[in-house]
Design a protein around this motif. Structure first.
Motif, PDB file in Angstrom:
ATOM      1  N   LYS A   1       0.825  -1.209   0.000  1.00 39.46           N
ATOM      2  CA  LYS A   1       0.000   0.000   0.000  1.00 39.46           C
ATOM      3  C   LYS A   1       0.865   1.268   0.000  1.00 39.46           C
ATOM      4  CE  LYS A   1      -3.797  -2.280   2.365  1.00 39.46           C
ATOM      5  NZ  LYS A   1      -4.843  -2.367   1.437  1.00 39.46           N
ATOM      6  N   ILE A   2       1.951   1.243  -0.720  1.00 39.51           N
ATOM      7  CA  ILE A   2       2.869   2.383  -0.773  1.00 39.51           C
ATOM      8  C   ILE A   2       2.189   3.586  -1.420  1.00 39.51           C
ATOM      9  CG2 ILE A   2       3.872   1.743  -3.014  1.00 39.51           C
ATOM     10  CD1 ILE A   2       6.607   2.617  -1.813  1.00 39.51           C
ATOM     11  N   ASP A   3       2.489   4.760  -0.899  1.00 35.29           N
ATOM     12  CA  ASP A   3       1.981   6.008  -1.462  1.00 35.29           C
ATOM     13  C   ASP A   3       3.037   6.525  -2.450  1.00 35.29           C
ATOM     14  OD1 ASP A   3       1.036   8.540  -2.055  1.00 35.29           O
ATOM     15  OD2 ASP A   3       1.065   9.257   0.019  1.00 35.29           O
ATOM     16  N   LEU A   4       2.779   6.358  -3.745  1.00 35.50           N
ATOM     17  CA  LEU A   4       3.770   6.719  -4.769  1.00 35.50           C
ATOM     18  C   LEU A   4       4.115   8.201  -4.762  1.00 35.50           C
ATOM     19  CD1 LEU A   4       2.739   4.471  -7.792  1.00 35.50           C
ATOM     20  CD2 LEU A   4       4.554   4.115  -6.116  1.00 35.50           C
ATOM     21  N   SER A   5       3.229   9.032  -4.196  1.00 38.10           N
ATOM     22  CA  SER A   5       3.538  10.467  -4.147  1.00 38.10           C
ATOM     23  C   SER A   5       4.666  10.768  -3.155  1.00 38.10           C
ATOM     24  CB  SER A   5       2.291  11.281  -3.790  1.00 38.10           C
ATOM     25  OG  SER A   5       1.913  11.034  -2.448  1.00 38.10           O
ATOM     26  N   GLU A   6       5.001   9.789  -2.316  1.00 40.99           N
ATOM     27  CA  GLU A   6       6.072   9.950  -1.336  1.00 40.99           C
ATOM     28  C   GLU A   6       7.381   9.281  -1.776  1.00 40.99           C
ATOM     29  OE1 GLU A   6       5.987  11.642   1.528  1.00 40.99           O
ATOM     30  OE2 GLU A   6       3.890  12.212   1.305  1.00 40.99           O
ATOM     31  N   VAL A   7       7.399   8.724  -2.989  1.00 46.09           N
ATOM     32  CA  VAL A   7       8.558   7.951  -3.453  1.00 46.09           C
ATOM     33  C   VAL A   7       9.488   8.818  -4.299  1.00 46.09           C
ATOM     34  CG1 VAL A   7       9.293   6.012  -4.921  1.00 46.09           C
ATOM     35  CG2 VAL A   7       7.315   5.762  -3.410  1.00 46.09           C
ATOM     36  N   VAL A   8      10.784   8.693  -4.025  1.00 44.77           N
ATOM     37  CA  VAL A   8      11.833   9.307  -4.845  1.00 44.77           C
ATOM     38  C   VAL A   8      12.802   8.203  -5.229  1.00 44.77           C
ATOM     39  CG1 VAL A   8      13.785  10.921  -4.856  1.00 44.77           C
ATOM     40  CG2 VAL A   8      11.629  11.589  -3.775  1.00 44.77           C
ATOM     41  N   ILE A   9      13.122   8.117  -6.512  1.00 43.71           N
ATOM     42  CA  ILE A   9      14.126   7.173  -7.005  1.00 43.71           C
ATOM     43  C   ILE A   9      15.399   7.961  -7.254  1.00 43.71           C
ATOM     44  CG2 ILE A   9      14.766   5.570  -8.854  1.00 43.71           C
ATOM     45  CD1 ILE A   9      12.376   4.569  -7.296  1.00 43.71           C
ATOM     46  N   SER A  10      16.534   7.446  -6.792  1.00 43.09           N
ATOM     47  CA  SER A  10      17.804   8.132  -7.049  1.00 43.09           C
ATOM     48  C   SER A  10      18.795   7.160  -7.676  1.00 43.09           C
ATOM     49  CB  SER A  10      18.376   8.729  -5.763  1.00 43.09           C
ATOM     50  OG  SER A  10      18.865   7.716  -4.911  1.00 43.09           O
ATOM     51  N   ALA A  11      19.733   7.727  -8.409  1.00 37.57           N
ATOM     52  CA  ALA A  11      20.804   6.937  -9.036  1.00 37.57           C
ATOM     53  C   ALA A  11      22.062   7.783  -9.061  1.00 37.57           C
ATOM     54  CB  ALA A  11      20.413   6.528 -10.452  1.00 37.57           C
ATOM     55  N   ARG A  12      23.188   7.124  -8.931  1.00 37.69           N
ATOM     56  CA  ARG A  12      24.468   7.810  -9.056  1.00 37.69           C
ATOM     57  C   ARG A  12      24.908   7.669 -10.507  1.00 37.69           C
ATOM     58  NH1 ARG A  12      27.632   6.087  -4.615  1.00 37.69           N
ATOM     59  NH2 ARG A  12      27.746   4.115  -5.684  1.00 37.69           N
ATOM     60  N   CYS A  13      25.051   8.800 -11.181  1.00 39.20           N
ATOM     61  CA  CYS A  13      25.398   8.809 -12.601  1.00 39.20           C
ATOM     62  C   CYS A  13      26.544   9.790 -12.816  1.00 39.20           C
ATOM     63  CB  CYS A  13      24.168   9.210 -13.417  1.00 39.20           C
ATOM     64  SG  CYS A  13      24.365   9.099 -15.190  1.00 39.20           S
ATOM     65  N   GLU A  14      27.676   9.288 -13.251  1.00 37.64           N
ATOM     66  CA  GLU A  14      28.869  10.105 -13.509  1.00 37.64           C
ATOM     67  C   GLU A  14      29.231  10.988 -12.311  1.00 37.64           C
ATOM     68  OE1 GLU A  14      29.303  10.618 -18.195  1.00 37.64           O
ATOM     69  OE2 GLU A  14      27.708  11.871 -17.376  1.00 37.64           O
ATOM     70  N   GLY A  15      29.221  10.375 -11.120  1.00 37.64           N
ATOM     71  CA  GLY A  15      29.657  11.072  -9.912  1.00 37.64           C
ATOM     72  C   GLY A  15      28.638  12.012  -9.310  1.00 37.64           C
ATOM     73  N   ARG A  16      27.411  11.956  -9.789  1.00 44.16           N
ATOM     74  CA  ARG A  16      26.373  12.849  -9.292  1.00 44.16           C
ATOM     75  C   ARG A  16      25.138  12.037  -8.923  1.00 44.16           C
ATOM     76  NH1 ARG A  16      23.437  16.870 -13.248  1.00 44.16           N
ATOM     77  NH2 ARG A  16      21.808  17.475 -11.825  1.00 44.16           N
ATOM     78  N   ARG A  17      24.510  12.340  -7.795  1.00 43.07           N
ATOM     79  CA  ARG A  17      23.288  11.655  -7.378  1.00 43.07           C
ATOM     80  C   ARG A  17      22.118  12.430  -7.990  1.00 43.07           C
ATOM     81  NH1 ARG A  17      21.769   6.763  -5.604  1.00 43.07           N
ATOM     82  NH2 ARG A  17      23.727   6.589  -4.529  1.00 43.07           N
ATOM     83  N   VAL A  18      21.346  11.768  -8.852  1.00 49.12           N
ATOM     84  CA  VAL A  18      20.191  12.396  -9.493  1.00 49.12           C
ATOM     85  C   VAL A  18      18.923  11.712  -8.991  1.00 49.12           C
ATOM     86  CG1 VAL A  18      21.436  13.202 -11.531  1.00 49.12           C
ATOM     87  CG2 VAL A  18      20.502  10.905 -11.527  1.00 49.12           C
ATOM     88  N   LYS A  19      17.812  12.463  -8.969  1.00 47.06           N
ATOM     89  CA  LYS A  19      16.595  11.964  -8.320  1.00 47.06           C
ATOM     90  C   LYS A  19      15.354  12.266  -9.156  1.00 47.06           C
ATOM     91  CE  LYS A  19      18.748  13.247  -3.994  1.00 47.06           C
ATOM     92  NZ  LYS A  19      19.779  14.100  -4.526  1.00 47.06           N
ATOM     93  N   TRP A  20      14.387  11.341  -9.067  1.00 44.20           N
ATOM     94  CA  TRP A  20      13.095  11.518  -9.735  1.00 44.20           C
ATOM     95  C   TRP A  20      11.972  11.300  -8.733  1.00 44.20           C
ATOM     96  CZ3 TRP A  20      17.293   9.229 -11.756  1.00 44.20           C
ATOM     97  CH2 TRP A  20      17.763   9.731 -12.971  1.00 44.20           C
TER      98      TRP A  20
END
Length: 186
Positions: A162-181
């Protein structure tokens, strides 16, 4: 000169000599590349510390440019699966990485991705199954993306059903930088 300093100088000279003699050896070059990968991971770890989670995420579907690569989380889907733990579901996110540079580049690895939900950080599952057999996003440390090529696939996170997707952030480390969606649509 103290004996300890002489020993250090001899070790350095021996190391330089071994490297020089083996520069043309393909196995040695591969070992150097592996060592450089781990040095890069260490540097990227410090970049993570310099990029706190409070930095503003972009919306799902937006590309983030980090140098030679553009990356996005283009869509997500919450699926019930008989393979997930009881009370859990699989959140699948579609990852796209495009090389916009002029030389081959290393894509972000699966281990560099995170799902942030409330105060919890969830790592992606390495192996997972869903009925429709989607292509996994799981590049190797030696994988390269050549210019004008896109690598894509699905990453899977096991999350509360029952996760609330409006509270979810996905992050990835790409070329030395942490980016988020952010997965919400607001």
């Amino acid at each position: 000169m103290k004996p300890e300093k002489i020993a250090v100088v001899l070790v350095i000279l021996a190391t330089v000599g071994i490297v020089y003699v083996n520069l043309d050896n393909p196995q040695f070059q591969s070992s150097i590349q592996e060592g450089l990968y781990y040095v890069k991971l260490l540097v990227d770890g410090f970049a993570d510390l310099a990029s706190p989670l409070i930095s503003r995420p972009v919306m799902m579907g937006e590309y983030v440019e980090t140098g030679d690569l553009q990356m996005t989380i283009s869509e997500c889907e919450l699926l019930e699966s008989s393979f997930a733990e009881e009370g859990a579901a699989y959140l699948l996110v579609h990852v796209k990485v495009r090389n916009i540079g002029k030389v081959p580049a290393t894509p972000p690895l699966l281990i560099d991705m995170r799902l942030h939900y409330l105060d919890e950080v969830i790592r992606p599952k390495k192996s997972w199954r869903v009925p429709d057999g989607r292509r996994h996003y799981d590049p190797l440390t030696t994988d390269k993306i050549y210019p004008d090529v896109t690598k894509e696939g699905w990453a899977c996170f096991e999350v509360p059903k029952k996760i609330d997707l409006s509270e979810v952030v996905i992050s990835a480390r790409c070329e030395g930088r942490r980016v988020k969606w952010a997965l919400n649509s607001s």
